[in-house]
Design a protein around this motif. Structure first.
Motif, PDB file in Angstrom:
ATOM      1  N   VAL A 180     -45.106  41.232  30.098  1.00  0.00           N
ATOM      2  CA  VAL A 180     -45.237  39.890  29.444  1.00  0.00           C
ATOM      3  C   VAL A 180     -44.314  38.814  30.194  1.00  0.00           C
ATOM      4  CG1 VAL A 180     -44.560  38.892  27.300  1.00  0.00           C
ATOM      5  CG2 VAL A 180     -45.790  41.032  27.347  1.00  0.00           C
ATOM      6  N   GLU A 181     -42.982  39.292  30.497  1.00  0.00           N
ATOM      7  CA  GLU A 181     -42.155  38.300  31.302  1.00  0.00           C
ATOM      8  C   GLU A 181     -42.548  37.934  32.598  1.00  0.00           C
ATOM      9  OE1 GLU A 181     -38.443  40.633  31.357  1.00  0.00           O
ATOM     10  OE2 GLU A 181     -38.047  40.506  29.104  1.00  0.00           O
ATOM     11  N   ARG A 182     -43.233  39.067  33.234  1.00  0.00           N
ATOM     12  CA  ARG A 182     -43.809  38.567  34.631  1.00  0.00           C
ATOM     13  C   ARG A 182     -44.818  37.409  34.300  1.00  0.00           C
ATOM     14  NH1 ARG A 182     -48.105  42.288  36.977  1.00  0.00           N
ATOM     15  NH2 ARG A 182     -49.089  41.289  35.224  1.00  0.00           N
ATOM     16  N   ASP A 183     -45.833  37.832  33.360  1.00  0.00           N
ATOM     17  CA  ASP A 183     -46.850  36.464  33.059  1.00  0.00           C
ATOM     18  C   ASP A 183     -46.232  35.223  32.571  1.00  0.00           C
ATOM     19  OD1 ASP A 183     -48.695  38.421  33.645  1.00  0.00           O
ATOM     20  OD2 ASP A 183     -48.905  39.281  31.722  1.00  0.00           O
ATOM     21  N   GLN A 184     -45.438  35.467  31.973  1.00  0.00           N
ATOM     22  CA  GLN A 184     -44.691  34.085  31.288  1.00  0.00           C
ATOM     23  C   GLN A 184     -44.051  33.380  32.608  1.00  0.00           C
ATOM     24  OE1 GLN A 184     -41.909  35.553  28.238  1.00  0.00           O
ATOM     25  NE2 GLN A 184     -43.605  35.606  26.766  1.00  0.00           N
ATOM     26  N   GLN A 185     -43.163  34.152  33.403  1.00  0.00           N
ATOM     27  CA  GLN A 185     -42.688  33.503  34.650  1.00  0.00           C
ATOM     28  C   GLN A 185     -43.821  33.041  35.441  1.00  0.00           C
ATOM     29  OE1 GLN A 185     -39.501  32.871  35.033  1.00  0.00           O
ATOM     30  NE2 GLN A 185     -38.733  33.807  33.265  1.00  0.00           N
ATOM     31  N   ALA A 186     -44.757  33.691  35.586  1.00  0.00           N
ATOM     32  CA  ALA A 186     -45.684  33.221  36.412  1.00  0.00           C
ATOM     33  C   ALA A 186     -46.328  31.813  36.082  1.00  0.00           C
ATOM     34  CB  ALA A 186     -46.820  34.303  36.750  1.00  0.00           C
ATOM     35  N   ARG A 187     -46.657  31.896  34.523  1.00  0.00           N
ATOM     36  CA  ARG A 187     -47.129  30.580  33.979  1.00  0.00           C
ATOM     37  C   ARG A 187     -46.123  29.234  34.035  1.00  0.00           C
ATOM     38  NH1 ARG A 187     -49.506  34.339  30.023  1.00  0.00           N
ATOM     39  NH2 ARG A 187     -47.669  34.233  28.937  1.00  0.00           N
ATOM     40  N   LEU A 188     -44.994  29.736  33.935  1.00  0.00           N
ATOM     41  CA  LEU A 188     -43.879  28.793  34.044  1.00  0.00           C
ATOM     42  C   LEU A 188     -43.783  28.253  35.370  1.00  0.00           C
ATOM     43  CD1 LEU A 188     -40.927  30.196  31.805  1.00  0.00           C
ATOM     44  CD2 LEU A 188     -42.618  28.221  31.149  1.00  0.00           C
ATOM     45  N   ALA A 189     -43.878  29.127  36.393  1.00  0.00           N
ATOM     46  CA  ALA A 189     -43.872  28.539  37.819  1.00  0.00           C
ATOM     47  C   ALA A 189     -44.969  27.820  38.127  1.00  0.00           C
ATOM     48  CB  ALA A 189     -43.730  29.895  38.573  1.00  0.00           C
ATOM     49  N   ALA A 190     -46.183  28.254  37.486  1.00  0.00           N
ATOM     50  CA  ALA A 190     -47.359  27.609  38.041  1.00  0.00           C
ATOM     51  C   ALA A 190     -47.509  25.955  37.397  1.00  0.00           C
ATOM     52  CB  ALA A 190     -48.664  28.279  37.588  1.00  0.00           C
ATOM     53  N   ALA A 191     -46.903  26.220  36.124  1.00  0.00           N
ATOM     54  CA  ALA A 191     -46.775  24.546  35.299  1.00  0.00           C
ATOM     55  C   ALA A 191     -45.716  23.753  36.385  1.00  0.00           C
ATOM     56  CB  ALA A 191     -46.206  25.017  33.857  1.00  0.00           C
ATOM     57  N   ALA A 192     -44.522  24.312  36.595  1.00  0.00           N
ATOM     58  CA  ALA A 192     -43.825  23.622  37.265  1.00  0.00           C
ATOM     59  C   ALA A 192     -44.201  23.278  38.556  1.00  0.00           C
ATOM     60  CB  ALA A 192     -42.424  24.371  37.604  1.00  0.00           C
TER      61      ALA A 192
END
Length: 420
Positions: free
Chosen positions: A204-216
């Motif tokens: 879950v944390e990996r997916d959240q970090q990936a989404r945050l990185a993609a958004a940034a």
């Protein structure tokens, strides 16, 4: 569907857990109801078979001091009910353990020494499905109470020594063995469950970090594209209008040349920005942080504006983030003046290098801006604020003191610049 657009229903879909070792273990894990029924039947068989040897007479060899009528059938009924409770041992392990303790006390009233695996199975269940601490406390209290009861009944002559020792040794060994095995199995299950739960959290944390990185990254790309496209197209439109309004080919030729030059510069910057979307290692990971301040001013002049650049102070060695921020501030301010300042003819750009900061001012002489038009909801100003904040600075935009619009930014310099 691309991997980036795939949204798994749960983290378990991405966990690759190994198969439990052993065919029997995997079978018991897949069929818990069958395992509980088989356990209850085996426990019932090993408990009732010794009970069928009960006799209705007092056997002095066994050491029975006295006998109450119908104790044998009562013990059998208690054993059957206790074994039936094993069907719900996973949900109510404490209840099953209490039933096993009742069976252990009921064996004391049997006309002959007898026993069964009920207390051991119950101790195992308590350790696996409750906790090791609960098993330790339960077994200690149960064996302590059983020892006190056995001692009291033996001293009063209610039961003989054989029954007393059989109860203490038999039930004690059964409870000890069941506790040791249950503690081992339970701790292993809890440890594996903790690892699986941690793995789910990591997914879950990996997916959240990936989404945050993609958004940034999307925001960064959007800022770069906006800065490049908006300014270049604004300049090209202004130049094209000038060329279209001129009937003299010789006078229109410099404007057409400037359009082509601006397009080439925009294409170069666009390639550098879009390079981060490529997968090969040769692509740059960020746009080139070159100083485009002079080019921005020259393009405004080519478009017919009286753009003046004033630089004060000694320019220190700037980081790429600060240099890119300064260039984009000037570019956005000049572009806004060219596009939105009605009646503007002059654009003043001032860049001041201070010992501790860089200050940038862009002021035009367009018509006064009404208060309702001072909203900063535009994407350009919002992206500009984000860029300046990333560099550690602040930016303000609003109507000028007299006419036009003023953009002011201040970017602090790092400690390394103070020492130079």
């Amino acid at each position: 569907m691309s991997p980036g657009s795939r949204s798994p229903s749960s983290p378990d879909d991405e966990l690759r857990l190994p198969r439990p070792p052993g065919v029997l273990r995997r079978f018991w894990a897949r069929h818990p109801v069958f395992a509980d029924i088989l356990t209850a039947l085996l426990c019932l068989a090993f408990s009732l078979v010794p009970a069928t040897s009960f006799t209705d007479h007092i056997d002095d060899a066994v050491g029975v001091g006295r006998m109450w009528p119908f104790t044998g059938p009562v013990v059998m009924v208690v054993v059957v009910l206790a074994c039936a409770s094993l069907l719900v041992r996973r949900r109510f392990p404490t209840l099953v353990f209490l039933c096993a303790v009742v069976v252990a006390f009921a064996y004391l009233l049997a006309p002959a020494p007898t026993g069964g695996p009920m207390l051991g199975v119950a101790a195992y269940t308590l350790a696996v499905h409750r906790s090791t601490r609960a098993c330790l406390i339960g077994v200690s209290v149960a064996l302590g109470a059983l020892a006190v009861s056995v001692a009291a009944l033996a001293f009063t002559g209610v039961i003989g020594p054989t029954i007393a020792w059989n109860a203490l040794v038999g039930e004690g060994l059964a409870a000890l063995i069941g506790s040791l095995i249950g503690t081992n199995v339970g701790n292993r299950h809890r440890y594996v469950a903790a690892l699986i739960d941690r793995s789910r959290q990591l997914v879950v944390e990996r997916d959240q970090q990936a989404r945050l990185a993609a958004a940034a990254e999307r925001d960064r790309i959007a800022r770069e594209l906006h800065d490049i496209v908006a300014h270049s197209l604004t300049v090209m439109v202004a130049l094209a209008e000038g060329v279209a309004a001129s009937s003299d080919i010789d006078r229109a030729r410099p404007g057409a040349t400037a359009i082509a030059s601006t397009g080439r510069e925009a294409l170069r910057d666009m390639r550098a920005t879009l390079g981060i979307l490529r997968e090969d290692d040769a692509a740059p990971l960020a746009p080139l942080a070159r100083d485009t301040t002079v080019e921005t001013v020259d393009s405004a002049r080519a478009a017919g504006f009286d753009a003046r650049l004033t630089v004060s102070g000694d320019r220190p060695e700037l980081s790429s983030a600060v240099q890119l921020a300064i260039s984009r501030i000037v570019q956005e301010g000049v572009t806004n003046a060219m596009r939105h300042a009605r009646g503007a003819e002059r654009i003043d750009i001032r860049v001041g290098y201070r010992p501790d900061a860089v200050e940038v001012d862009i002021v035009d002489d367009g018509e006064p801006v009404a208060p309702a038009q001072t909203s900063s909801s535009g994407y350009g100003l919002r992206g500009l604020r984000e860029r300046v904040v990333l560099a550690g600075g602040t930016v303000t935009a609003g109507p000028g003191a007299g006419r036009g619009w003023r953009v002011h930014a201040r970017i602090p310099l790092g400690q390394e610049n103070h020492d130079r």
